[in-house]
Design a protein around this motif. Structure first.
Motif, PDB file in Angstrom:
ATOM      1  N   LEU A  70      32.442 -40.149  -0.661  1.00 62.08           N
ATOM      2  CA  LEU A  70      32.007 -41.308  -1.436  1.00 62.08           C
ATOM      3  C   LEU A  70      32.961 -42.489  -1.260  1.00 62.08           C
ATOM      4  O   LEU A  70      32.526 -43.636  -1.199  1.00 62.08           O
ATOM      5  CB  LEU A  70      31.893 -40.939  -2.914  1.00 62.08           C
ATOM      6  N   LYS A  71      34.237 -42.205  -1.161  1.00 62.92           N
ATOM      7  CA  LYS A  71      35.241 -43.260  -1.018  1.00 62.92           C
ATOM      8  C   LYS A  71      35.124 -43.985   0.321  1.00 62.92           C
ATOM      9  O   LYS A  71      35.305 -45.195   0.392  1.00 62.92           O
ATOM     10  CB  LYS A  71      36.639 -42.645  -1.156  1.00 62.92           C
ATOM     11  N   HIS A  72      34.839 -43.243   1.380  1.00 66.56           N
ATOM     12  CA  HIS A  72      34.908 -43.800   2.731  1.00 66.56           C
ATOM     13  C   HIS A  72      33.580 -44.302   3.294  1.00 66.56           C
ATOM     14  O   HIS A  72      33.557 -44.840   4.399  1.00 66.56           O
ATOM     15  CB  HIS A  72      35.503 -42.759   3.688  1.00 66.56           C
ATOM     16  N   ASN A  73      32.495 -44.134   2.554  1.00 60.24           N
ATOM     17  CA  ASN A  73      31.184 -44.494   3.086  1.00 60.24           C
ATOM     18  C   ASN A  73      30.412 -45.424   2.166  1.00 60.24           C
ATOM     19  O   ASN A  73      30.541 -45.352   0.950  1.00 60.24           O
ATOM     20  CB  ASN A  73      30.345 -43.227   3.319  1.00 60.24           C
ATOM     21  N   ASN A  74      29.591 -46.265   2.785  1.00 55.84           N
ATOM     22  CA  ASN A  74      28.603 -47.042   2.048  1.00 55.84           C
ATOM     23  C   ASN A  74      27.391 -46.145   1.835  1.00 55.84           C
ATOM     24  O   ASN A  74      27.029 -45.369   2.721  1.00 55.84           O
ATOM     25  CB  ASN A  74      28.177 -48.268   2.860  1.00 55.84           C
ATOM     26  N   TYR A  75      26.764 -46.274   0.688  1.00 57.23           N
ATOM     27  CA  TYR A  75      25.543 -45.533   0.405  1.00 57.23           C
ATOM     28  C   TYR A  75      24.782 -46.275  -0.686  1.00 57.23           C
ATOM     29  O   TYR A  75      25.388 -46.925  -1.541  1.00 57.23           O
ATOM     30  CB  TYR A  75      25.832 -44.078   0.006  1.00 57.23           C
ATOM     31  N   SER A  76      23.482 -46.204  -0.600  1.00 54.62           N
ATOM     32  CA  SER A  76      22.619 -46.906  -1.554  1.00 54.62           C
ATOM     33  C   SER A  76      21.254 -46.230  -1.522  1.00 54.62           C
ATOM     34  O   SER A  76      20.988 -45.422  -0.635  1.00 54.62           O
ATOM     35  CB  SER A  76      22.490 -48.378  -1.145  1.00 54.62           C
ATOM     36  N   PRO A  77      20.373 -46.574  -2.453  1.00 54.30           N
ATOM     37  CA  PRO A  77      19.033 -45.993  -2.406  1.00 54.30           C
ATOM     38  C   PRO A  77      18.296 -46.308  -1.090  1.00 54.30           C
ATOM     39  O   PRO A  77      17.527 -45.492  -0.605  1.00 54.30           O
ATOM     40  CB  PRO A  77      18.320 -46.622  -3.603  1.00 54.30           C
ATOM     41  N   SER A  78      18.571 -47.466  -0.502  1.00 53.42           N
ATOM     42  CA  SER A  78      17.908 -47.810   0.759  1.00 53.42           C
ATOM     43  C   SER A  78      18.573 -47.134   1.961  1.00 53.42           C
ATOM     44  O   SER A  78      17.935 -46.960   2.995  1.00 53.42           O
ATOM     45  CB  SER A  78      17.884 -49.323   0.962  1.00 53.42           C
ATOM     46  N   GLN A  79      19.840 -46.754   1.831  1.00 52.12           N
ATOM     47  CA  GLN A  79      20.567 -46.022   2.869  1.00 52.12           C
ATOM     48  C   GLN A  79      21.361 -44.896   2.215  1.00 52.12           C
ATOM     49  O   GLN A  79      22.576 -44.970   2.080  1.00 52.12           O
ATOM     50  CB  GLN A  79      21.530 -46.936   3.630  1.00 52.12           C
ATOM     51  N   PRO A  80      20.663 -43.845   1.777  1.00 52.54           N
ATOM     52  CA  PRO A  80      21.366 -42.772   1.063  1.00 52.54           C
ATOM     53  C   PRO A  80      22.304 -41.978   1.969  1.00 52.54           C
ATOM     54  O   PRO A  80      22.089 -41.891   3.175  1.00 52.54           O
ATOM     55  CB  PRO A  80      20.238 -41.882   0.545  1.00 52.54           C
ATOM     56  N   MET A  81      23.328 -41.437   1.362  1.00 51.42           N
ATOM     57  CA  MET A  81      24.226 -40.528   2.060  1.00 51.42           C
ATOM     58  C   MET A  81      23.631 -39.128   1.937  1.00 51.42           C
ATOM     59  O   MET A  81      23.253 -38.699   0.843  1.00 51.42           O
ATOM     60  CB  MET A  81      25.629 -40.520   1.451  1.00 51.42           C
ATOM     61  N   LEU A  82      23.547 -38.442   3.057  1.00 56.07           N
ATOM     62  CA  LEU A  82      23.058 -37.073   3.059  1.00 56.07           C
ATOM     63  C   LEU A  82      24.255 -36.137   3.043  1.00 56.07           C
ATOM     64  O   LEU A  82      25.151 -36.247   3.886  1.00 56.07           O
ATOM     65  CB  LEU A  82      22.198 -36.813   4.290  1.00 56.07           C
ATOM     66  N   LEU A  83      24.282 -35.233   2.075  1.00 51.17           N
ATOM     67  CA  LEU A  83      25.360 -34.267   1.932  1.00 51.17           C
ATOM     68  C   LEU A  83      24.780 -32.870   2.067  1.00 51.17           C
ATOM     69  O   LEU A  83      23.746 -32.569   1.477  1.00 51.17           O
ATOM     70  CB  LEU A  83      26.020 -34.406   0.559  1.00 51.17           C
ATOM     71  N   SER A  84      25.460 -32.037   2.832  1.00 52.71           N
ATOM     72  CA  SER A  84      24.987 -30.679   3.063  1.00 52.71           C
ATOM     73  C   SER A  84      26.136 -29.707   2.834  1.00 52.71           C
ATOM     74  O   SER A  84      27.256 -29.935   3.317  1.00 52.71           O
ATOM     75  CB  SER A  84      24.482 -30.578   4.506  1.00 52.71           C
TER      76      SER A  84
END
Length: 171
Positions: A94-108
């Motif tokens: 979360l600290k190192h990445n941009n993420y938003s509803p239009s460009q969500p971060m995918l976590l696995s």
């Protein structure tokens, strides 16, 4: 803590039922920390439950900005992990990445061959300041306890960390 309290202030009047759940999830995280903070290993199931609570808090702050997938054998009941490993890796992502509803971060989070593979999509922030202490500290703890280091890899817009798991010792 302060981000969570600020989020709670924002939702408490508009969505009181969600505010109650938010408090319950926040309490679950701190209960987990207090219960396991001095343990060398914790049940993977407990660590996963704490991460689900943490994800609820983040989802409340930025709805739709994070997508999470879990693939665990036996729901993590037969494995142990260094405490707070997943929280450290999630906060790092979360600290190192941009993420938003239009460009969500995918976590696995996938259990594979006595390892937990944690991956996130990369959309690196240009303004992220890092001392690399979080990953270094986690690697030292994991290596000391599990006698194996973390395996960190960045490939094809995916950041991947493999954390060793230990079998539950049943006597």
């Amino acid at each position: 803590l302060f981000n969570s309290l600020n989020t709670l202030v924002d939702i408490i009047e508009e969505e009181p039922e969600m505010a109650v759940q938010f408090i319950e999830e926040m309490a679950a995280i701190y209960r987990y920390i207090l219960e396991y903070r001095d343990q060398p290993l914790v049940p993977l199931r407990a660590e996963i439950d704490a991460i689900r609570s943490l994800m609820f808090l983040h989802e409340s702050r930025k709805p739709g900005a994070l997508k999470m997938e879990f693939k665990l054998h036996d729901n993590g009941e037969s494995q142990q992990i260094v405490p707070m490993a997943l929280q450290t890796l999630l906060e790092n992502a979360l600290k190192h990445n941009n993420y938003s509803p239009s460009q969500p971060m995918l976590l696995s989070i996938v259990e594979s061959n006595d390892q937990l593979v944690i991956e996130n999509t990369l959309n690196l922030r240009k303004d992220a300041v890092s001392t690399a202490d979080g990953l270094d500290n986690l690697n030292r703890r994991v290596t000391h306890i599990c006698k194996q280091p973390l395996k960190v890899q960045m490939l094809n817009n995916i950041f991947s960390v493999r954390v060793p798991l230990m079998k539950v010792n049943i006597n």
